[in-house]
Design an enzyme around this catalytic site. Structure first.
Site, short mmCIF file in Angstrom:
data_model
loop_
_atom_site.label_atom_id
_atom_site.label_comp_id
_atom_site.label_asym_id
_atom_site.label_seq_id
_atom_site.Cartn_x
_atom_site.Cartn_y
_atom_site.Cartn_z
N ARG A 104 0.88 -1.17 0.00
CA ARG A 104 0.00 0.00 0.00
C ARG A 104 0.91 1.22 0.00
NH1 ARG A 104 -2.33 -2.99 4.06
NH2 ARG A 104 -1.45 -1.61 5.62
N ARG A 151 -0.31 10.39 1.61
CA ARG A 151 -1.39 11.02 2.37
C ARG A 151 -1.66 12.41 1.82
NH1 ARG A 151 1.15 9.48 8.24
NH2 ARG A 151 0.93 7.22 8.03
N ARG A 208 18.75 -10.17 3.58
CA ARG A 208 19.59 -8.97 3.64
C ARG A 208 20.02 -8.79 5.10
NH1 ARG A 208 21.72 -7.07 -0.76
NH2 ARG A 208 21.56 -4.88 -0.15
N ARG A 247 20.16 5.13 5.90
CA ARG A 247 19.62 6.09 6.86
C ARG A 247 20.59 6.28 8.01
NH1 ARG A 247 14.58 2.75 9.73
NH2 ARG A 247 15.80 1.01 10.55
N GLU A 288 23.33 3.18 8.71
CA GLU A 288 22.92 1.82 8.33
C GLU A 288 23.29 1.54 6.88
OE1 GLU A 288 18.96 0.47 8.98
OE2 GLU A 288 18.88 1.27 11.02
N TYR A 335 8.98 -11.49 7.21
CA TYR A 335 9.28 -10.26 7.93
C TYR A 335 8.09 -9.95 8.84
CZ TYR A 335 10.49 -5.59 9.27
OH TYR A 335 10.80 -4.49 10.04
N ASP A 353 6.58 -7.61 12.12
CA ASP A 353 6.69 -6.55 13.12
C ASP A 353 6.56 -7.18 14.51
OD1 ASP A 353 7.10 -4.35 11.45
OD2 ASP A 353 4.95 -4.10 11.09
#
Length: 381
Positions: A171, A175, A247, A277, A298, A346, A348
């Site tokens: 998605r 916004r 990775r 980042r 990173e 993956y 969360d």
């Protein structure tokens, strides 16, 4: 029963706690010298900043039971993840929002004007996006794709966005208001004293014994009634069918005086900047005050055998190998594969905890009914 948890991360801790409370004897082993897996936090000796040693972990969920569960062991204080990105010589807010769009194009559009503008510049000839690049071009057009997605994605995944499936960008976060909170979830926060203390409290039960710096071998499974394995799925089988692709991340730690970048996370979208980042860890605990600061640059690269696996690649080759490993696992008795590594997905943190709670309950139901616990409560396929 005598139960073994391989891994002292969230999966092993949550399942172990539930089954220990039910009266089972639980042994937890982990190869590292600490609990909490990749969400391990520790105080920096020089600055006192609470570091997310394996990269930032920000807790966000709509699952009220999971939110209440973690708060039973540690107070979670408010934290909103407001990510910035440096791209093409400017700093923008992510995810792409009305401020980002107006700033990038030098306009002052209202929401509906911006929505129509983006639809106009999007590539509407792409009706069914198959690749990451097609997905981005279809929804935001070439300019915003180049600025915010292309370079970052090449660095993160080590390949062209034309080789990645569109599903990675499920998605597209765009916004048409000025909301720069990275996550949509109802509950968002950080544990007051860090994740490691929280996980240590989950594991603090009279029926749980924890052994750190301890490796697991398949032969040990015979000493237990059931094993919950949160290590790499392919590793359980000695990588007999090959290694699943991941990775990994390298971190370049540095300190500075005061405030280095003014935000917790600054992405770098330009492909010629080698890191993806910079994270500034004192901003992950905004209720604390520190004179100096600790930052991590990173760098993402292919995972080698001795590296810590972070992100499962799940490309075509990996999916075929994964199916073969799943078939092996389903023939293995008295072992349940759990967590990010055990199911090669993956996850969360909130999903990891939800699945651990579901797994613990499923085991208790099977034990009560005298039936066999499956290899997977949530299929990796």
């Amino acid at each position: 029963m005598k139960l073994l948890m391989v891994g002292a991360g969230l999966s092993g801790a949550v399942i172990g706690r539930m089954l220990a409370k039910a009266g089972h004897t639980v042994t937890v082993v982990d190869t590292r010298d600490h609990v909490a897996g990749n969400c391990h936090t520790e105080r920096d000796a020089e600055t006192g900043v609470n570091l997310h040693v394996y990269g930032p972990h920000i807790f966000h969920t709509d699952d009220e039971e999971v939110w209440n569960y973690v708060n039973d062991f540690m107070t979670f204080l408010p934290f909103k993840n407001r990510v910035k990105t440096t791209s093409q010589g400017q700093v923008f807010s992510l995810p792409i929002n009305l401020h980002t769009i107006n700033q990038y194009y030098g306009k002052t559009m209202r929401p509906e004007e911006a929505r129509a503008f983006i639809e106009q510049i999007a590539d509407r000839s792409i009706e069914d996006p198959q690749t990451f690049e097609e997905q981005a071009l279809r929804f935001v057009g070439p300019d915003l794709y180049e600025a915010f997605f292309k370079g970052y994605t090449i660095k993160q995944w080590g390949c062209s966005p034309t080789e990645l499936p569109a599903s990675i960008l499920k998605r597209l976060p765009v916004r048409f208001n000025y909301d720069d909170n990275y996550f949509f979830h109802k509950f968002q926060g950080m544990p007051e004293n860090g994740y490691t203390e929280m996980v240590a409290k989950i594991l603090d039960h009279e029926n749980i014994t924890v052994h750190l710096n301890t490796s697991f071998s398949r032969e040990q499974a015979a000493d237990f009634d059931h094993v919950f394995y949160s290590g790499p799925l392919d590793g359980y089988f000695g990588y007999d069918l090959g290694r699943l692709g991941y990775r990994t991340l390298d971190f370049e730690k540095f300190t500075a005086e005061g405030d280095y970048q003014g935000t917790a996370v600054m992405n770098y979208g330009d492909v010629d900047v080698p890191y993806t980042r910079i994270t500034e860890h004192k901003h992950f605990s905004p209720w604390e005050s520190h004179e100096n600061t600790v930052c991590y640059k990173e760098f993402s690269r292919a995972c080698e055998p001795e590296d810590i696996p972070y992100y499962p690649i799940r490309m075509v080759d990996e999916k075929k190998m994964l199916a073969d490993y799943v078939a092996l696992a389903e023939k293995t008795e008295s072992v349940t594969f759990v967590g990010r590594l055990g199911t090669y997905r993956y996850l969360d943190m909130d999903v990891t905890i939800r699945e651990a709670l579901d797994t613990g309950r499923a085991f208790l139901e099977h034990a009560a009914a005298g039936t066999s616990m499956p290899a997977f409560v949530k299929s990796p396929l």
